[in-house]
Write a protein that holds these residues in place. Structure first.
Motif, PDB file in Angstrom:
ATOM      1  N   ASN A   1      -4.668   2.751   0.164  1.00  9.23           N
ATOM      2  CA  ASN A   1      -5.745   1.939  -0.394  1.00  9.23           C
ATOM      3  C   ASN A   1      -5.513   0.434  -0.299  1.00  9.23           C
ATOM      4  OD1 ASN A   1      -7.373   4.086  -1.141  1.00  9.23           O
ATOM      5  ND2 ASN A   1      -6.384   4.335  -3.125  1.00  9.23           N
TER       6      ASN A   1
ATOM      7  N   GLN B   1      -3.562  -6.147  -6.010  1.00 10.70           N
ATOM      8  CA  GLN B   1      -4.634  -7.112  -6.237  1.00 10.70           C
ATOM      9  C   GLN B   1      -5.336  -6.851  -7.565  1.00 10.70           C
ATOM     10  OE1 GLN B   1      -3.799  -5.521  -3.493  1.00 10.70           O
ATOM     11  NE2 GLN B   1      -4.511  -6.505  -1.625  1.00 10.70           N
TER      12      GLN B   1
ATOM     13  N   GLN C   1      -4.770  -1.823  -2.727  1.00 16.24           N
ATOM     14  CA  GLN C   1      -5.580  -2.533  -3.712  1.00 16.24           C
ATOM     15  C   GLN C   1      -4.947  -2.607  -5.103  1.00 16.24           C
ATOM     16  OE1 GLN C   1      -9.219  -0.335  -3.390  1.00 16.24           O
ATOM     17  NE2 GLN C   1      -8.490   1.415  -4.556  1.00 16.24           N
TER      18      GLN C   1
ATOM     19  N   GLN D   1       0.841  -1.190   0.000  1.00 17.93           N
ATOM     20  CA  GLN D   1       0.000   0.000   0.000  1.00 17.93           C
ATOM     21  C   GLN D   1       0.877   1.240   0.000  1.00 17.93           C
ATOM     22  OE1 GLN D   1      -1.335  -1.347   4.003  1.00 17.93           O
ATOM     23  NE2 GLN D   1      -1.499   0.831   4.450  1.00 17.93           N
TER      24      GLN D   1
END
Length: 249
Positions: free
Chosen positions: A124, A129, A126, A118
């Motif tokens: 975030n 991923q 994300q 992060q």
């Protein structure tokens, strides 16, 4: 073996963050910027894999304004072989970043993509991923240990019940956690050499990615200051304060 490492430009973690007077955003005027700490860990892990003779090339990638080149040069000084900057006026959202990284992955075809888990500004957690989903590659997140074997990468990650080890077929996406390693400092000779290493500037349009944000920042505020605690002399006094002052019981 080629490694691709993502690097983000953020406010130095030692700097006290200030908010603009109109509460529109964080004030970056004369603020020291640095590589996101988790991205530093990603760069360090890539360099260690190269020092072990596992990796042959490290490509550092950053997405954002021209000022990002400063952080890319730092990554080059730490041991990356070349760098790619995708130039945008602002820092795009996580999905746009993941799409841009996918376009770079499609061109470079790395064997392993390493990202920080992060960024300390948006927080975030994300992008890694999302990148794994867009590329269809296996992913190992929050890595506290990484080892490469023939055609696979073993990722040890901390979970509530202890440690979990995943065996991923290469190519794969790995996001780094704090306990993976301790980043080194760039030496002056390496900083000078980094100025001669190749840095390629790309445009989002050329990669076929729209970086227009789908999010709008409504307002930015500093957290409310917490009041200092008080000592109580007895349980009865504690209950009285909780009931009559805090009004939580």
């Amino acid at each position: 073996m080629k490694l691709l490492v993502a690097v983000k430009r953020v406010i130095d973690y030692n700097v006290k963050v200030r908010v603009k007077p109109d509460n529109s955003d964080v004030d970056l005027t004369n603020v020291k910027m640095a590589i996101n700490p988790f991205c530093e860990i990603a760069v360090e892990e890539a360099v260690r894999l190269k020092e072990q003779g596992i990796a042959s090339e490290i490509v550092a990638v950053s997405i954002g304004p021209k000022a990002c080149q400063e952080q890319l040069r730092t990554a080059l000084a730490l041991g990356a072989d070349r760098a790619i900057q995708v130039e945008t006026e602002t820092f795009p959202g996580s999905l746009a970043v993941a799409k841009l990284l996918k376009a770079i992955v499609d061109e470079e075809k790395p064997d392993l993509i390493i990202l920080g888990k992060q960024a300390i500004d948006s927080d975030n957690n994300q992008t890694g991923q999302m990148l794994a989903a867009l590329t269809g590659l296996p992913q190992g997140t929050f890595a506290s240990q990484v080892s490469i074997e023939e055609g696979t990468v073993n990722v040890t990650r901390e979970i509530d019940g202890g440690l979990q080890t995943l065996s991923l077929t290469l190519p794969a996406v790995v996001t780094t956690d704090l306990r993976l390693n301790e980043p080194r400092y760039a030496k002056l000779p390496d900083i000078m050499k980094a100025k001669r290493k190749p840095l390629d500037v790309r445009q989002p349009d050329a990669l076929g990615v729209d970086t227009a944000s789908t999010l709008e920042t409504v307002r930015v505020d500093m957290p409310r200051q917490r009041q200092a605690g008080v000592k109580v002399g007895s349980v009865d006094e504690l209950i009285d304060k909780l009931k009559n002052e805090a009004k939580v019981i």
